[in-house]
Design a protein around this motif. Structure first.
Motif, PDB file in Angstrom:
ATOM      1  N   GLY A 158       0.814  -1.209   0.000  1.00 44.63           N
ATOM      2  CA  GLY A 158       0.000   0.000   0.000  1.00 44.63           C
ATOM      3  C   GLY A 158       0.842   1.250   0.000  1.00 44.63           C
ATOM      4  N   GLY A 159       0.444   2.225   0.843  1.00 50.11           N
ATOM      5  CA  GLY A 159       1.131   3.504   0.876  1.00 50.11           C
ATOM      6  C   GLY A 159       2.456   3.450   1.602  1.00 50.11           C
ATOM      7  N   ILE A 160       3.186   4.573   1.572  1.00 42.71           N
ATOM      8  CA  ILE A 160       4.503   4.672   2.179  1.00 42.71           C
ATOM      9  C   ILE A 160       4.426   4.336   3.666  1.00 42.71           C
ATOM     10  CG2 ILE A 160       6.381   6.250   2.769  1.00 42.71           C
ATOM     11  CD1 ILE A 160       5.786   7.767   0.199  1.00 42.71           C
ATOM     12  N   GLY A 161       5.296   3.448   4.108  1.00 43.20           N
ATOM     13  CA  GLY A 161       5.372   3.077   5.506  1.00 43.20           C
ATOM     14  C   GLY A 161       4.458   1.950   5.925  1.00 43.20           C
ATOM     15  N   PRO A 215       8.411  -1.691  -3.271  1.00 42.90           N
ATOM     16  CA  PRO A 215       7.780  -0.479  -3.796  1.00 42.90           C
ATOM     17  C   PRO A 215       6.329  -0.331  -3.342  1.00 42.90           C
ATOM     18  CG  PRO A 215       9.011  -1.610  -5.509  1.00 42.90           C
ATOM     19  CD  PRO A 215       8.978  -2.531  -4.337  1.00 42.90           C
ATOM     20  N   VAL A 216       5.896   0.899  -3.223  1.00 41.35           N
ATOM     21  CA  VAL A 216       4.528   1.195  -2.790  1.00 41.35           C
ATOM     22  C   VAL A 216       3.516   0.848  -3.880  1.00 41.35           C
ATOM     23  CG1 VAL A 216       5.274   3.036  -1.248  1.00 41.35           C
ATOM     24  CG2 VAL A 216       4.679   3.579  -3.612  1.00 41.35           C
ATOM     25  N   ASN A 217       2.291   0.590  -3.433  1.00 42.59           N
ATOM     26  CA  ASN A 217       1.118   0.474  -4.304  1.00 42.59           C
ATOM     27  C   ASN A 217       1.292  -0.549  -5.428  1.00 42.59           C
ATOM     28  OD1 ASN A 217      -0.189   2.548  -2.816  1.00 42.59           O
ATOM     29  ND2 ASN A 217       0.931   4.096  -3.998  1.00 42.59           N
ATOM     30  N   CYS A 218       1.805  -1.726  -5.050  1.00 40.67           N
ATOM     31  CA  CYS A 218       1.923  -2.827  -6.013  1.00 40.67           C
ATOM     32  C   CYS A 218       0.864  -3.883  -5.686  1.00 40.67           C
ATOM     33  CB  CYS A 218       3.308  -3.469  -5.944  1.00 40.67           C
ATOM     34  SG  CYS A 218       4.599  -2.503  -6.723  1.00 40.67           S
ATOM     35  N   SER A 219       0.071  -4.246  -6.680  1.00 40.59           N
ATOM     36  CA  SER A 219      -0.976  -5.238  -6.451  1.00 40.59           C
ATOM     37  C   SER A 219      -0.420  -6.656  -6.395  1.00 40.59           C
ATOM     38  CB  SER A 219      -2.047  -5.144  -7.544  1.00 40.59           C
ATOM     39  OG  SER A 219      -1.473  -5.389  -8.825  1.00 40.59           O
TER      40      SER A 219
END
Length: 478
Positions: free
Chosen positions: A189-192, A241-245
């Motif tokens: 999801g998002g950063i962190g 990496p962020v936001n990878c399905s």
């Protein structure tokens, strides 16, 4: 081409004369604090054309695979094939029921289900048909994964903790499967935020992933797995990496033999052979009283060796290396393999006192080899060995194939160097042959603790090789 001409002109810097290639290498800022061992020999004249610390031993990284593959070709032969045996115990009654177990007796084959082999799991129907031809229609026991031909060590004790548990340093077992590698799928999801595990291929129901990952804006994978051999606990740290399905990271399979037994069990069921109980894994099952109903043979060793040297395949290399121990002992051990390698090359007159070997792939930082040993090995394989041609064909070619695809590309040595590369953090090494129309050079260069980016170190080594054979290249107008 202009880039390399400029590099050669930069050599003109020592007391009003042209610096030697060795001087130019040592004067490079990247090499100020490095340890360097090198030797280049003109095979036509026997002349040593470049030398530095040639008898000193340095960490060789994956060039160690040259020792493993040369030894294997010498002792086993290029046509050797690993054998995995499907065995049974008990009796088959008149209705075709086996009153006993099916065993998968591992023979050290690293290629079962490998992505490097066409067909993947396509061999399993052949195994089932072998069982059927033995008259078996049902099994009132189970499928047993037997990897007792190798000892239980699995992971080399000289490997770094940061490597163990990752796909490039999997456990080494007599029964291996799917490169002993699992793909772990994550949703980030998002950063962190913490990415979630969404699945594993193959499915590993016994394995627990202790997830300590974070989602990061970084564009590359820094996910690292940790875990002991045969343990079902794997710990993963780092960032994805962020936001990878569907982000995929790779780890080792803790018990690949059991995964194979499960897949074989399922294929038997699919093809009409009922098996009463779930698969199990036994490291040292008693082989007395068993009968073999089917033998699976790997591709020839010459093809396996080519995969090892061209692609620098650690998994294949370690299996071939461990198997060598069986030349002297009934169960393969690390110590047995090391003794076989050392005794073989000592018998050939090579300077084994300059060979400090702790594994077959070069992952162990305790490994150390001299340039003299490498050149002696390469000379032997090219001029004295009956399997020299197979060994030579297994090496990647500069600018064209494998780990040398980007090395010396577009230079006068494009396509003229057949060599093995080696690289781990702070280490760059190359050993092999430079083939010119009327001359072959045998060379080895091992550099430890260079400064700067690895690509800069490669360029420096390219410059050295070009400068070393510069005069010969001029004779050919290159």
């Amino acid at each position: 081409m202009k880039f390399y001409v400029v590099l050669l002109l930069l050599c003109m810097s020592v007391a009003g004369r042209a610096a030697t290639p060795v001087e130019d290498l040592c004067n490079n800022a990247l090499m100020e604090h490095a340890n360097i061992g090198l030797l280049v020999r003109d095979n036509r004249t026997g002349e040593v054309v470049a030398e530095l610390n040639a008898d000193k031993s340095f960490t060789p990284a994956s060039t160690m695979k040259l020792v493993t593959t040369a030894t294997a070709l010498e002792l086993l032969g290029p046509d050797f094939r690993f054998e995995t045996r499907i065995q049974i115990d008990g009796e088959i009654d008149a209705d075709g029921v086996l009153h006993g177990n099916l065993y998968i007796r591992g023979g050290g084959d690293p290629t079962l289900g490998s992505l490097k082999v066409m067909g993947g799991r396509g061999f399993l129907p052949f195994w089932v048909n072998g069982v059927k031809r033995a008259g078996i229609k049902a099994v009132d026991g189970c499928v047993v994964a037997d990897d007792g031909l190798f000892d239980l060590e699995g992971v080399n004790p000289n490997w770094s903790w940061e490597d163990i548990g990752n796909y490039y340093a999997p456990g080494i077992y007599a029964l291996s499967y799917m490169d002993n590698t699992a793909c772990v799928h994550f949703y980030s999801g998002g950063i962190g935020s913490r990415p979630q595990v969404t699945g594993m291929v193959p499915e590993l129901p016994d394995v627990t992933i202790h997830n300590h990952l974070k989602s990061s804006p970084a564009g590359n994978d820094s996910a690292w797995f940790y875990g002991a051999p045969r343990s079902n606990d794997r710990y993963v740290y780092g960032e994805v990496p962020v936001n990878c399905s569907d982000y995929i990271a790779k780890m080792d399979i803790p018990n690949p033999g059991l995964v194979l037994a499960r897949h074989f069990h399922d294929k038997l069921t699919d093809m009409g052979v009922a098996v009463a109980f779930p698969p199990v894994s036994e490291a040292h099952a008693d082989t007395a009283g068993r009968r073999t109903v089917y033998v699976h043979r790997s591709m020839p060793l010459s093809d396996i060796v080519r995969e090892i040297n061209v692609k620098s395949n650690n998994h294949y290399a370690e299996h071939v290396f461990r198997y060598l121990a069986l030349q002297e002992e009934p169960v393969a051990t690390l110590g047995g393999a090391l003794r076989v390698v050392r005794r073989h090359w000592q018998s050939k007159g090579l300077p084994v006192e300059q060979l400090y070997m702790y594994d077959g792939s070069g992952l162990a930082r305790a490994n150390a080899v001299s340039a003299t040993f490498y050149v002696s090995l390469l000379d032997y394989m090219r001029t004295r060995s009956a399997v020299g041609d197979d060994f030579f064909r297994s090496l990647p070619v500069s600018g064209q194939s494998g780990t040398l695809c980007g090395v010396l590309r577009g230079t006068p040595l494009h396509g003229k160097v057949h060599a093995k590369s080696g690289s781990i953090s702070g280490v760059r090494a190359y050993a092999g042959y430079i083939d010119l129309p009327d001359t072959r050079y045998t060379f080895a260069i091992v550099i430890n603790h260079y400064a700067g980016h690895p690509r800069a170190a490669i360029r420096t080594i390219e410059r050295f090789l070009l400068a070393t054979v510069h005069e010969r290249l001029k004779e050919y107008g290159q």
